[in-house]
Design a protein around this motif. Structure first.
Motif, short mmCIF file in Angstrom:
data_model
loop_
_atom_site.label_atom_id
_atom_site.label_comp_id
_atom_site.label_asym_id
_atom_site.label_seq_id
_atom_site.Cartn_x
_atom_site.Cartn_y
_atom_site.Cartn_z
N THR A 154 0.88 -1.41 0.08
CA THR A 154 0.44 -0.47 0.03
C THR A 154 1.24 1.18 -0.08
O THR A 154 1.69 1.19 0.65
CB THR A 154 -0.77 0.37 1.57
OG1 THR A 154 -1.33 -1.13 1.09
CG2 THR A 154 -2.36 1.18 1.51
N VAL A 155 0.46 1.70 -1.14
CA VAL A 155 1.65 3.78 -0.75
C VAL A 155 1.24 4.51 -0.50
O VAL A 155 -0.29 4.97 -0.76
CB VAL A 155 1.75 3.36 -2.54
CG1 VAL A 155 2.73 5.08 -2.34
CG2 VAL A 155 3.21 2.56 -2.84
N ILE A 156 1.07 5.78 0.47
CA ILE A 156 0.48 6.42 0.75
C ILE A 156 1.54 7.46 -0.11
O ILE A 156 2.21 7.79 0.57
CB ILE A 156 0.41 6.45 1.90
CG1 ILE A 156 -1.08 5.33 3.04
CG2 ILE A 156 -0.15 7.98 2.53
CD1 ILE A 156 -1.84 5.08 2.29
N ALA A 157 0.76 8.94 -0.67
CA ALA A 157 1.66 9.47 -1.08
C ALA A 157 1.47 10.70 -0.10
O ALA A 157 2.79 11.96 0.32
CB ALA A 157 0.09 10.79 -2.03
N THR A 159 0.15 12.68 4.22
CA THR A 159 -1.56 12.46 5.17
C THR A 159 -1.27 13.76 5.70
O THR A 159 -0.23 14.63 5.93
CB THR A 159 -0.29 11.83 6.84
OG1 THR A 159 -0.10 10.68 5.89
CG2 THR A 159 -1.30 11.29 8.35
N THR A 165 -4.93 9.64 5.40
CA THR A 165 -4.50 9.19 4.09
C THR A 165 -4.67 9.98 2.55
O THR A 165 -5.84 9.36 2.24
CB THR A 165 -3.37 8.47 4.39
OG1 THR A 165 -5.02 6.94 5.03
CG2 THR A 165 -2.57 8.42 6.16
N TYR A 166 -3.96 9.99 1.75
CA TYR A 166 -4.46 10.19 0.62
C TYR A 166 -3.50 9.56 -0.32
O TYR A 166 -2.27 8.72 0.04
CB TYR A 166 -4.10 11.41 -0.23
CG TYR A 166 -4.60 11.93 1.02
CD1 TYR A 166 -6.34 13.04 0.71
CD2 TYR A 166 -4.12 13.07 2.35
CE1 TYR A 166 -6.65 14.11 1.35
CE2 TYR A 166 -5.70 13.33 2.63
CZ TYR A 166 -6.90 13.93 2.34
OH TYR A 166 -7.43 15.26 3.29
N GLN A 167 -3.95 8.79 -1.36
CA GLN A 167 -2.98 8.24 -2.72
C GLN A 167 -3.43 9.02 -4.45
O GLN A 167 -4.54 9.41 -4.27
CB GLN A 167 -3.57 7.01 -2.67
CG GLN A 167 -3.77 6.10 -1.39
CD GLN A 167 -3.87 3.99 -1.48
OE1 GLN A 167 -4.89 4.11 -2.52
NE2 GLN A 167 -3.68 3.49 -1.34
N HIS A 169 -3.75 8.24 -7.18
CA HIS A 169 -4.25 7.06 -8.36
C HIS A 169 -4.85 7.69 -10.53
O HIS A 169 -4.62 8.95 -10.06
CB HIS A 169 -5.95 6.72 -8.51
CG HIS A 169 -5.72 5.73 -6.81
ND1 HIS A 169 -4.94 4.50 -7.08
CD2 HIS A 169 -6.08 5.76 -6.14
CE1 HIS A 169 -5.03 4.06 -6.16
NE2 HIS A 169 -5.36 4.88 -5.38
N GLU A 178 -5.57 12.77 -6.10
CA GLU A 178 -5.55 12.63 -4.96
C GLU A 178 -6.79 12.16 -4.50
O GLU A 178 -7.76 13.00 -4.85
CB GLU A 178 -4.95 13.70 -3.89
CG GLU A 178 -4.20 13.07 -3.68
CD GLU A 178 -4.00 14.87 -2.06
OE1 GLU A 178 -2.35 15.02 -2.14
OE2 GLU A 178 -4.98 15.22 -2.24
N LYS A 181 -7.86 7.80 1.16
CA LYS A 181 -8.23 6.57 1.90
C LYS A 181 -7.56 6.32 3.08
O LYS A 181 -6.32 6.22 3.00
CB LYS A 181 -7.24 6.03 0.47
CG LYS A 181 -7.58 4.30 0.19
CD LYS A 181 -8.94 3.50 -0.20
CE LYS A 181 -8.93 2.51 -0.59
NZ LYS A 181 -10.50 2.11 -0.36
N TYR A 183 -6.89 4.07 6.20
CA TYR A 183 -6.58 2.30 6.27
C TYR A 183 -6.82 2.41 7.49
O TYR A 183 -5.72 3.17 8.51
CB TYR A 183 -5.41 1.54 5.81
CG TYR A 183 -5.33 2.12 4.08
CD1 TYR A 183 -5.92 0.57 2.92
CD2 TYR A 183 -4.91 2.61 3.63
CE1 TYR A 183 -5.64 0.57 2.48
CE2 TYR A 183 -4.70 2.84 2.32
CZ TYR A 183 -4.99 1.47 0.99
OH TYR A 183 -4.97 1.27 0.12
#
Length: 216
Positions: A154-157, A159, A165-167, A169, A178, A181, A183
């Motif tokens: 899992t990759v987090i871009a 916080t 937290t944000y990813q 895609h 952005e 997401k 977890y």
């Protein structure tokens, strides 16, 4: 990050691979089968308010066991895709609604959201649950399913200050979004939901988690 978009509704319309990216992870299919079995057991005979139904992946499952499903999403385009599944009209209806604050009414006994809770900001979660409770009512059933954090995968871009937290895609057009997401750990889920639910159960798997409980 000026070239990164943040409209999550637009992202889901453009993505076009809802099932493959979020749900049907080849390494988690055994767990997903177990979740489906529990979902069928929990929501059999229920009148279900489904939130953020997307392309109808979960709606298709609910239609097999529930007495009634109001499948809602903020995106009319995704509802149009869900309708192509040709689900029984005497069981399933569709409506445009924001899962964070669904402006719907009806006689519901349960509320379900698949792979949506991780998109709710931490600071909004209690209010969102309160809005759902107002619709479904005290003792109404809540069922949530979402992704688990995968160490090393899992990759987090980033916080933010509230711990969200944000990813990042990309969609087929090449645009990048952005997306929030979150977890949530087992302890965080229990701490957040215990004051709001009774008879709560949390089932955790490598790729997913499932929470059931009744509104206090």
């Amino acid at each position: 990050m000026s070239n990164v978009l943040t409209d999550m509704a637009a992202y889901y319309v453009q993505r076009g691979n809802y099932d493959e990216e979020d749900i049907e992870n080849p390494d988690g299919m055994d767990a997903l089968d177990e979740i489906m079995e529990m979902l069928h057991t929990q929501l059999s005979g229920q009148r279900v308010l489904e939130l953020a139904c997307g392309d109808g992946y979960w709606t298709d499952e609910l239609a097999d066991v529930a007495d009634y499903v109001l499948a809602t999403d903020i995106n009319p385009a995704l509802l149009d895709v869900a309708k192509t599944r040709e689900l029984p009209e005497d069981v399933v209806e569709f409506a445009v609604a924001d899962a964070n604050d669904p402006q719907v009414s009806g006689d519901f006994s349960a509320c379900f959201a698949g792979f949506w809770w991780s998109h709710v900001r931490r600071q909004d979660q209690v209010e969102v649950i309160g809005r759902w409770r107002n619709i479904v009512g005290k003792d109404g059933l809540l069922v949530l399913v979402d992704n688990s954090f995968l160490e090393g995968q899992t990759v987090i871009a980033r916080t933010d200050a509230e711990g969200n937290t944000y990813q990042i895609h990309a969609v087929p057009s090449g645009e990048r979004y952005e997306i929030i997401k979150n977890y949530l750990t087992y302890s965080t889920l229990r701490k957040r939901f215990s004051p709001l639910l009774k008879d709560m159960r949390i089932h955790r798997y490598d790729h997913y988690w499932m929470l059931t409980g009744r509104f206090r």
